[in-house]
Design an enzyme around this catalytic site. Structure first.
Site, mmCIF file in Angstrom:
data_model
loop_
_atom_site.group_PDB
_atom_site.id
_atom_site.type_symbol
_atom_site.label_atom_id
_atom_site.label_comp_id
_atom_site.label_asym_id
_atom_site.label_seq_id
_atom_site.Cartn_x
_atom_site.Cartn_y
_atom_site.Cartn_z
ATOM 1 N N GLU A 157 0.824 -1.226 0.000
ATOM 2 C CA GLU A 157 0.000 0.000 0.000
ATOM 3 C C GLU A 157 0.850 1.266 0.000
ATOM 4 O OE1 GLU A 157 -3.021 -0.236 3.086
ATOM 5 O OE2 GLU A 157 -4.091 -1.785 1.963
ATOM 6 N N GLU B 13 -5.570 -8.471 -0.056
ATOM 7 C CA GLU B 13 -6.240 -8.088 1.203
ATOM 8 C C GLU B 13 -7.714 -7.887 0.891
ATOM 9 O OE1 GLU B 13 -4.650 -5.102 3.813
ATOM 10 O OE2 GLU B 13 -2.585 -5.585 3.211
HETATM 11 O O1 AHR Z 1 -4.915 -5.912 7.142
HETATM 12 C C1 AHR Z 1 -4.769 -4.784 7.944
HETATM 13 C C2 AHR Z 1 -4.106 -3.613 7.218
HETATM 14 O O2 AHR Z 1 -4.960 -3.136 6.210
HETATM 15 C C3 AHR Z 1 -2.832 -3.920 6.502
HETATM 16 O O3 AHR Z 1 -1.719 -3.835 7.327
HETATM 17 C C4 AHR Z 1 -2.769 -2.848 5.450
HETATM 18 O O4 AHR Z 1 -2.070 -3.254 4.305
HETATM 19 C C5 AHR Z 1 -4.223 -2.512 5.179
HETATM 20 O O5 AHR Z 1 -4.442 -1.150 5.183
#
Ligand code: AHR
Length: 502
Positions: free
Chosen positions: A173, A291
């Site tokens: 990210e 994610e």
């Molecule tokens: O999964 C939790 C967080 O969400 C992760 O660390 C990040 O990549 C995202 O914003």
């Protein structure tokens, strides 16, 4: 009763479903590692400190790959802090989550855990405070057999055999203001490209994932993805997608979250096609949805500078499990582009599994749809041609009341239809045409539904939200055209037998 029709045909195949679609994620965050997968004094733990009650459930979920060590954590993490004799590992401030990281668990421990859990590793390198050279050294430490500084150090640390990690994320990210050392698209792309070159020179067999936008809500979406790909198209194998959902407007909108996930995949898929044409490349970059989950992000926790505090330990409801079913259908329906995905996360932190330190283990409501799709959603995805009633949602526009996906495993002689009925008021009668398969019978109909959408599993009442069975004789079969009664607000896994492939 509302009516819907659909047809699935054995020849209308979307694509093979990669096992890696059922991946997950363990970050150094909250209690995911410490008192999650790793708790040396727990009664079920082995000599390495791995909780076997957790491993048992990870095996039941059949998770083929787990992303590690972050997440936001990775952008400030020096992976060398987590190797070598435990006593000499430094305690550090983790600036991503404002906690203390004691580093007693690192990449060697995770490699051992992954082996014990029967899963592969998707490792992320630090492209925040880290350099391309650090990333190359980590690949060398993990994957080079021996005879060099870093590989010999791994051997000295007790791992004669290389970890052979095949999939690597180029940071995490990096478009986000919350990220340690956020970068512009151009700066990220240049840094990631140089890291990619070094990492692949060290081990040409590895696959690389570039950071896509961290959500479709980013102001830079989807330009970020385009710029990153223009620099990196020939250096990477996947582009990442991230998306979390929560109830922000109406229950109907929340249930229709799958519309947004589908939009995200199609939009970023379009960016890939555009960049492929622009760069004249022959290869197809795939999507890694590394994610995704339901996450009530507005809930904050007060935990500054504690070690492994309770953070983001969602207690998932029946409603959340229905939403998860819809999202899983979208992943299956896009399996031609999405070749890997990680449910974020696996244990304690926004997770289907919750542990008590020194105590028991709990399957959250969302454990079950994930389990069913992981178990019965392997093989090939079939196109579901459907006509279903629709509703108008506030956030996503028009949404079908039924969200469906179908999978076929010809060797096993089975087809599974997954259906989410999002209708708040009514059952829906579905006429399902499966005549192309020949002789077809329903084997089993699993259902998740109930009067209380807010019901959750707790350690005191661990089976408040679990799947039940619908008697299969309640459905008629007229020569391969089935009549299925789908209860309002229900998640359904309907398994059929078909003639086995010769
Ligand atoms: O999964 C939790 C967080 O969400 C992760 O660390 C990040 O990549 C995202 O914003």
């Amino acid at each position: 009763m509302k009516q819907a029709r659909c047809l699935i045909d054995k020849n209308y195949i979307i694509d093979d479903i990669n096992d890696e679609l059922f991946g997950s994620f363990i970050e150094h965050l909250g209690r995911a590692v410490y008192t999650g997968i790793y708790e040396p004094k727990h009664p079920t733990s082995d000599s390495k400190g791995f909780r076997h009650d957790v491993i048992k459930l990870v095996k039941e979920l059949d998770v083929p790959i787990v992303r590690y060590p972050g997440g936001n954590f990775v952008s400030g993490y020096n992976w060398t802090d987590g190797i070598g004799p435990a006593k000499s590992r430094p305690k550090r401030l983790d600036l991503a989550w404002h906690t203390i990281e004691n580093n007693s668990f690192g990449i060697d421990e995770f490699a051992d855990w992954a082996r014990a859990a029967g899963t592969e590793i998707m490792a992320a390198v630090n492209l925040g405070t880290g350099t391309p050279q650090d990333a190359g050294y980590m690949v060398e430490y993990c994957n080079h057999p021996d005879g060099t500084y870093w590989s010999d150090l791994r051997v000295q640390n007790g791992h004669t055999e290389p970890h052979n990690i095949k999939t690597w994320c180029l940071g995490n990210e990096m478009d986000g203001h919350w990220q340690i050392c956020q970068l512009s698209a151009e700066d990220y792309a240049k840094k990631a490209r140089e890291a990619a070159k070094i990492m692949k020179w060290v081990d040409p067999s590895i696959k690389l994932v570039a950071c896509g936008s961290s959500s479709s809500r980013m102001p830079s979406f989807p330009d970020w993805d385009r710029i990153v790909l223009e620099y990196l198209y020939d250096h990477v194998d996947y582009l990442s997608l991230h998306s979390y959902y929560e109830e922000e407007s109406t229950t109907e909108d929340f249930l229709a979250s799958f519309i947004n996930m589908d939009y995200l995949i199609r939009t970023v898929g379009g960016v890939i096609d555009f960049t492929k044409a622009k760069t004249g490349s022959k290869k197809n970059v795939k999507l890694s949805f590394d994610e995704w989950n339901i996450w009530y992000q507005k809930k904050q926790s007060d935990h500054d500078w504690q070690s492994a505090p309770v953070m983001f330990e969602e207690s998932y409801s029946l409603l959340d499990s229905l939403v998860m079913g819809g999202l899983l259908c979208t992943l299956l329906n896009n399996c031609d582009r999405v070749k890997m995905a990680s449910l974020a996360q696996l244990v304690n932190v926004i997770a289907p599994i919750t542990t008590k330190p020194g105590g028991g283990i709990l399957k959250q409501s969302t454990y079950y749809p994930f389990l069913q799709v992981s178990k019965y959603g392997r093989g090939k995805a079939l196109k579901v041609l459907s006509r279903t009633p629709v509703i108008e949602t506030k956030q996503w526009g028009e949404a079908p009341l039924l969200q469906m996906a179908a999978t076929m495993n010809e060797e096993a002689g089975s087809v599974t239809l997954f259906v989410l009925n999002t209708d708040i008021n009514d059952s829906i009668n579905l006429s399902l045409d499966m005549r192309s398969f020949g002789k077809t019978e329903i084997i089993e109909h699993l259902i998740m539904n109930g009067d209380n959408l807010e019901a959750t599993n707790t350690f005191e009442n661990p089976e408040a939200v679990v799947p039940g069975y619908v008697p299969v004789n309640t459905h008629s079969n007229d020569g391969g055209v089935f009549n299925l009664n789908l209860q309002k607000l229900s998640w359904n896994t309907i398994r059929f037998s078909i003639p086995k492939a010769e």
